[in-house]
Structure formats: structure tokens, C-alpha cells
Design a protein around this motif. Structure first.
Motif, PDB file in Angstrom:
ATOM      1  N   GLY A 168       0.798  -1.197   0.000  1.00 37.56           N
ATOM      2  CA  GLY A 168       0.000   0.000   0.000  1.00 37.56           C
ATOM      3  C   GLY A 168       0.839   1.258   0.000  1.00 37.56           C
ATOM      4  N   GLY A 169       2.038   1.220   0.565  1.00 39.53           N
ATOM      5  CA  GLY A 169       2.864   2.412   0.641  1.00 39.53           C
ATOM      6  C   GLY A 169       3.534   2.784  -0.664  1.00 39.53           C
ATOM      7  N   LEU A 170       3.403   1.948  -1.669  1.00 40.63           N
ATOM      8  CA  LEU A 170       4.049   2.238  -2.939  1.00 40.63           C
ATOM      9  C   LEU A 170       3.257   3.203  -3.804  1.00 40.63           C
ATOM     10  CD1 LEU A 170       5.324  -1.314  -3.917  1.00 40.63           C
ATOM     11  CD2 LEU A 170       6.598   0.547  -2.890  1.00 40.63           C
ATOM     12  N   ARG A 171       1.950   3.329  -3.570  1.00 45.49           N
ATOM     13  CA  ARG A 171       1.109   4.200  -4.373  1.00 45.49           C
ATOM     14  C   ARG A 171       1.046   5.578  -3.722  1.00 45.49           C
ATOM     15  NH1 ARG A 171      -2.783   4.178  -8.320  1.00 45.49           N
ATOM     16  NH2 ARG A 171      -4.471   5.686  -8.037  1.00 45.49           N
ATOM     17  N   PRO A 172       1.575   6.606  -4.409  1.00 48.94           N
ATOM     18  CA  PRO A 172       1.529   7.955  -3.841  1.00 48.94           C
ATOM     19  C   PRO A 172       0.078   8.419  -3.670  1.00 48.94           C
ATOM     20  CG  PRO A 172       2.973   7.853  -5.762  1.00 48.94           C
ATOM     21  CD  PRO A 172       2.238   6.556  -5.688  1.00 48.94           C
ATOM     22  N   PRO A 173      -0.257   9.005  -2.537  1.00 50.77           N
ATOM     23  CA  PRO A 173      -1.625   9.481  -2.314  1.00 50.77           C
ATOM     24  C   PRO A 173      -2.088  10.494  -3.356  1.00 50.77           C
ATOM     25  CG  PRO A 173      -0.358   9.538  -0.280  1.00 50.77           C
ATOM     26  CD  PRO A 173       0.591   9.197  -1.378  1.00 50.77           C
ATOM     27  N   VAL A 174      -1.150  11.184  -3.998  1.00 52.75           N
ATOM     28  CA  VAL A 174      -1.518  12.194  -4.988  1.00 52.75           C
ATOM     29  C   VAL A 174      -2.237  11.562  -6.179  1.00 52.75           C
ATOM     30  CG1 VAL A 174       0.651  12.152  -6.294  1.00 52.75           C
ATOM     31  CG2 VAL A 174      -0.661  14.269  -6.153  1.00 52.75           C
ATOM     32  N   LEU A 175      -2.137  10.268  -6.353  1.00 50.28           N
ATOM     33  CA  LEU A 175      -2.841   9.598  -7.457  1.00 50.28           C
ATOM     34  C   LEU A 175      -4.287   9.265  -7.100  1.00 50.28           C
ATOM     35  CD1 LEU A 175      -0.135   7.092  -8.768  1.00 50.28           C
ATOM     36  CD2 LEU A 175      -0.780   9.299  -9.722  1.00 50.28           C
ATOM     37  N   ASP A 176      -4.631   9.296  -5.822  1.00 51.65           N
ATOM     38  CA  ASP A 176      -5.954   8.841  -5.401  1.00 51.65           C
ATOM     39  C   ASP A 176      -7.088   9.716  -5.919  1.00 51.65           C
ATOM     40  OD1 ASP A 176      -4.867   6.651  -4.155  1.00 51.65           O
ATOM     41  OD2 ASP A 176      -4.771   7.622  -2.192  1.00 51.65           O
ATOM     42  N   ASP A 177      -7.119  10.988  -5.536  1.00 52.12           N
ATOM     43  CA  ASP A 177      -8.235  11.837  -5.927  1.00 52.12           C
ATOM     44  C   ASP A 177      -8.052  12.476  -7.300  1.00 52.12           C
ATOM     45  OD1 ASP A 177      -9.813  11.300  -3.718  1.00 52.12           O
ATOM     46  OD2 ASP A 177      -8.853  12.856  -2.533  1.00 52.12           O
ATOM     47  N   PRO A 178      -6.939  13.159  -7.535  1.00 54.55           N
ATOM     48  CA  PRO A 178      -6.817  13.817  -8.834  1.00 54.55           C
ATOM     49  C   PRO A 178      -6.458  12.866  -9.971  1.00 54.55           C
ATOM     50  CG  PRO A 178      -4.891  14.303  -7.512  1.00 54.55           C
ATOM     51  CD  PRO A 178      -5.838  13.516  -6.655  1.00 54.55           C
ATOM     52  N   GLY A 179      -6.036  11.662  -9.662  1.00 56.16           N
ATOM     53  CA  GLY A 179      -5.671  10.710 -10.700  1.00 56.16           C
ATOM     54  C   GLY A 179      -4.299  10.994 -11.281  1.00 56.16           C
ATOM     55  N   LEU A 180      -4.009  10.330 -12.389  1.00 60.35           N
ATOM     56  CA  LEU A 180      -2.678  10.418 -12.973  1.00 60.35           C
ATOM     57  C   LEU A 180      -2.354  11.826 -13.443  1.00 60.35           C
ATOM     58  CD1 LEU A 180      -0.072   9.029 -13.798  1.00 60.35           C
ATOM     59  CD2 LEU A 180      -1.193   8.380 -15.942  1.00 60.35           C
ATOM     60  N   ALA A 181      -3.281  12.490 -14.106  1.00 61.55           N
ATOM     61  CA  ALA A 181      -2.999  13.846 -14.601  1.00 61.55           C
ATOM     62  C   ALA A 181      -2.652  14.780 -13.434  1.00 61.55           C
ATOM     63  CB  ALA A 181      -4.177  14.389 -15.397  1.00 61.55           C
ATOM     64  N   GLY A 182      -3.424  14.723 -12.373  1.00 63.33           N
ATOM     65  CA  GLY A 182      -3.137  15.549 -11.204  1.00 63.33           C
ATOM     66  C   GLY A 182      -1.830  15.166 -10.548  1.00 63.33           C
ATOM     67  N   GLY A 183      -1.544  13.869 -10.490  1.00 62.12           N
ATOM     68  CA  GLY A 183      -0.299  13.401  -9.912  1.00 62.12           C
ATOM     69  C   GLY A 183       0.910  13.847 -10.720  1.00 62.12           C
ATOM     70  N   LEU A 184       0.798  13.778 -12.053  1.00 58.42           N
ATOM     71  CA  LEU A 184       1.899  14.220 -12.906  1.00 58.42           C
ATOM     72  C   LEU A 184       2.110  15.725 -12.806  1.00 58.42           C
ATOM     73  CD1 LEU A 184       1.276  12.013 -16.070  1.00 58.42           C
ATOM     74  CD2 LEU A 184       3.076  11.734 -14.348  1.00 58.42           C
TER      75      LEU A 184
END
Length: 87
Positions: free
Chosen positions: A1-17
């Protein structure tokens, strides 16, 4: 679970990038991102690839600018990182 950055959760990939690009102040990064959700494992893989590529640009390319783009066409996702460095 710690491998997935939380920034990908709500905004998704575009927001994370976009967040990733903002977190690298050493160079200017232009972003062109399509806001499309993909399966979690694909988003994570693309995020980590972008993260490593941008770190390589900073460490090795002697670049001042980079462009990070993400697009989806049908069942094909395309991640592209281009810089103005040498090499």
C-alpha cells in the motif's frame, strides 16, 4: 500500500503528474495532460516512469526546460518527456 503515492488517489494520474512537475524546481516543466483515469496499476507505473525520467533529466541532461505530456487514444496511453538538454 505504501508504494502508491496518495496524490494519485483523488486527482488521478494527470493531477499526480502535474504535482510531480511542480515538485521539481530545478528546471521549468511544461505539462500537457489529459485527465483520463486508468487502472490503478497502470497509473502507478506511468507515474513512477515519469518520476524517474524527470529525475534523470535533472541529474544528467543539463536541461533548463522539459515537456511532460500524457495522452490516451483508445486503448493506448502515451507518456512523453522531452528536454532541451544535451544527450
Amino acid at each position: 500500500g505504501g508504494l502508491r503515492p496518495p496524490v494519485l488517489d483523488d486527482p488521478g494520474l494527470a493531477g499526480g503528474l502535474a504535482s510531480l512537475a511542480r515538485s521539481i524546481p530545478q528546471i521549468g516543466i511544461e505539462v500537457d495532460l489529459v485527465d483520463t483515469r486508468l487502472p490503478e496499476h497502470i497509473e502507478l507505473a506511468l507515474y513512477r516512469i515519469a518520476q524517474e525520467c524527470l529525475q534523470n533529466v535533472v541529474k544528467h541532461a543539463d536541461a533548463t526546460m522539459a515537456r511532460l505530456s500524457f495522452a490516451v487514444d483508445g486503448d493506448t496511453a502515451r507518456l512523453e518527456i522531452v528536454d532541451d538538454g544535451g544527450g
